[in-house]
Write a protein that holds these residues in place. Structure first.
Motif, PDB file in Angstrom:
ATOM      1  N   VAL A   1       0.828  -1.208   0.000  1.00  0.00           N
ATOM      2  CA  VAL A   1       0.000   0.000   0.000  1.00  0.00           C
ATOM      3  C   VAL A   1       0.866   1.264   0.000  1.00  0.00           C
ATOM      4  O   VAL A   1       0.698   2.151  -0.834  1.00  0.00           O
ATOM      5  CB  VAL A   1      -0.946   0.013   1.222  1.00  0.00           C
TER       6      VAL A   1
ATOM      7  N   VAL B   1       3.423   4.624  -7.728  1.00  0.00           N
ATOM      8  CA  VAL B   1       2.521   4.476  -8.875  1.00  0.00           C
ATOM      9  C   VAL B   1       1.605   5.688  -8.910  1.00  0.00           C
ATOM     10  O   VAL B   1       0.491   5.658  -8.396  1.00  0.00           O
ATOM     11  CB  VAL B   1       1.720   3.162  -8.778  1.00  0.00           C
ATOM     12  N   THR B   2       2.104   6.776  -9.511  1.00  0.00           N
ATOM     13  CA  THR B   2       1.407   8.047  -9.409  1.00  0.00           C
ATOM     14  C   THR B   2       0.431   8.313 -10.552  1.00  0.00           C
ATOM     15  O   THR B   2      -0.561   8.983 -10.370  1.00  0.00           O
ATOM     16  CB  THR B   2       2.423   9.200  -9.322  1.00  0.00           C
TER      17      THR B   2
ATOM     18  N   TYR C   1      -1.654  -3.629  -9.455  1.00  0.00           N
ATOM     19  CA  TYR C   1      -1.567  -3.789  -7.994  1.00  0.00           C
ATOM     20  C   TYR C   1      -1.008  -5.163  -7.637  1.00  0.00           C
ATOM     21  O   TYR C   1      -0.175  -5.295  -6.730  1.00  0.00           O
ATOM     22  CB  TYR C   1      -2.926  -3.556  -7.318  1.00  0.00           C
TER      23      TYR C   1
ATOM     24  N   LYS D   1      -8.026   5.846  -8.112  1.00  0.00           N
ATOM     25  CA  LYS D   1      -7.371   6.212  -9.365  1.00  0.00           C
ATOM     26  C   LYS D   1      -8.334   6.310 -10.538  1.00  0.00           C
ATOM     27  O   LYS D   1      -8.173   7.153 -11.403  1.00  0.00           O
ATOM     28  CB  LYS D   1      -6.296   5.172  -9.720  1.00  0.00           C
TER      29      LYS D   1
ATOM     30  N   CYS E   1       4.075   1.719  -0.739  1.00  0.00           N
ATOM     31  CA  CYS E   1       4.946   1.876  -1.896  1.00  0.00           C
ATOM     32  C   CYS E   1       4.134   2.124  -3.162  1.00  0.00           C
ATOM     33  O   CYS E   1       4.586   2.847  -4.055  1.00  0.00           O
ATOM     34  CB  CYS E   1       5.869   0.658  -2.036  1.00  0.00           C
ATOM     35  N   TRP E   2       2.962   1.572  -3.241  1.00  0.00           N
ATOM     36  CA  TRP E   2       2.052   1.901  -4.357  1.00  0.00           C
ATOM     37  C   TRP E   2       1.769   3.410  -4.350  1.00  0.00           C
ATOM     38  O   TRP E   2       1.869   4.073  -5.376  1.00  0.00           O
ATOM     39  CB  TRP E   2       0.747   1.116  -4.223  1.00  0.00           C
ATOM     40  N   ASP E   3       1.438   3.952  -3.204  1.00  0.00           N
ATOM     41  CA  ASP E   3       1.132   5.385  -3.098  1.00  0.00           C
ATOM     42  C   ASP E   3       2.326   6.246  -3.476  1.00  0.00           C
ATOM     43  O   ASP E   3       2.169   7.299  -4.091  1.00  0.00           O
ATOM     44  CB  ASP E   3       0.667   5.720  -1.678  1.00  0.00           C
TER      45      ASP E   3
ATOM     46  N   ARG F   1      -7.496   1.469  -3.686  1.00  0.00           N
ATOM     47  CA  ARG F   1      -6.531   2.255  -4.469  1.00  0.00           C
ATOM     48  C   ARG F   1      -7.029   2.479  -5.893  1.00  0.00           C
ATOM     49  O   ARG F   1      -6.875   3.554  -6.465  1.00  0.00           O
ATOM     50  CB  ARG F   1      -5.161   1.585  -4.489  1.00  0.00           C
TER      51      ARG F   1
END
Lengths: 85, 90
Positions: A35, A42-43, B59, B35, A37-39, B31
């Protein structure tokens, strides 16, 4: 049929449960890292695969987070030693 | 006795695997909703659905990259057996 497990089985189950708990802690950490590292990494809008920089960012993120934890522990230890003087 | 013990162990493993999969899906949904569904309409548009599908794949990829990196790092730290090592913070 006996209701309880014999001693050897009980010990085996205890060890098994401890291993499962350790694994569950690790799984939980991995979920948290995913979670965070995704935030961080992955922008943009999701595409059909990660860019090389997104992949590197995700891998680096995990290592840097662990480095951070180690660093914080060291800092705390140094402060503790300093305040002891 | 052995069958009951094995059944119990399998049951525990299954529960943990299920909980893990559920957590992964919950987080992916959160998430990817953020997005892909920026202005919720009367239904999911096809472009929103495409975005969500791609996002889910990404993901999962992220989860795999993070897992591999984490496991490799923990193994490395254990091998090096550092004193104030990851064992203390994990």
């Amino acid at each position: 049929m006996a209701d309880k497990f014999d001693e050897a089985s009980q010990r085996e189950l205890t060890e098994f449960l401890e291993r499962q708990q350790a694994q569950a802690r690790m799984s939980s950490q991995i979920q948290n890292f995913t979670v965070s590292c995704w935030d961080k990494c992955v922008t943009g809008t999701p595409s059909t695969r990660f860019s090389r920089s997104e992949e590197n960012c995700l891998a680096n993120c995990v290592d840097r987070f662990l480095d951070t934890s180690l660093f914080m522990v060291k800092q705390l230890e140094e402060k503790r030693i300093q305040s002891g003087r | 006795m052995t069958a009951r013990k094995e059944a119990m162990m399998n049951s525990v493993k299954q529960e943990l695997a299920l909980a893990n999969a559920q957590e992964l899906m919950n987080k992916a949904s959160e998430r990817c909703f953020t997005k892909c569904v920026t202005k919720p309409g009367e239904s999911l548009s096809s472009s929103e659905q495409t975005c969500l599908s791609r996002c889910l794949d990404r993901y999962m990829d992220a989860f795999n990259i993070v897992s591999k990196t984490y496991v490799a790092r923990v193994s490395r730290e254990r091998l090096e057996g550092q004193q104030a090592g990851l064992q203390d913070v994990l």
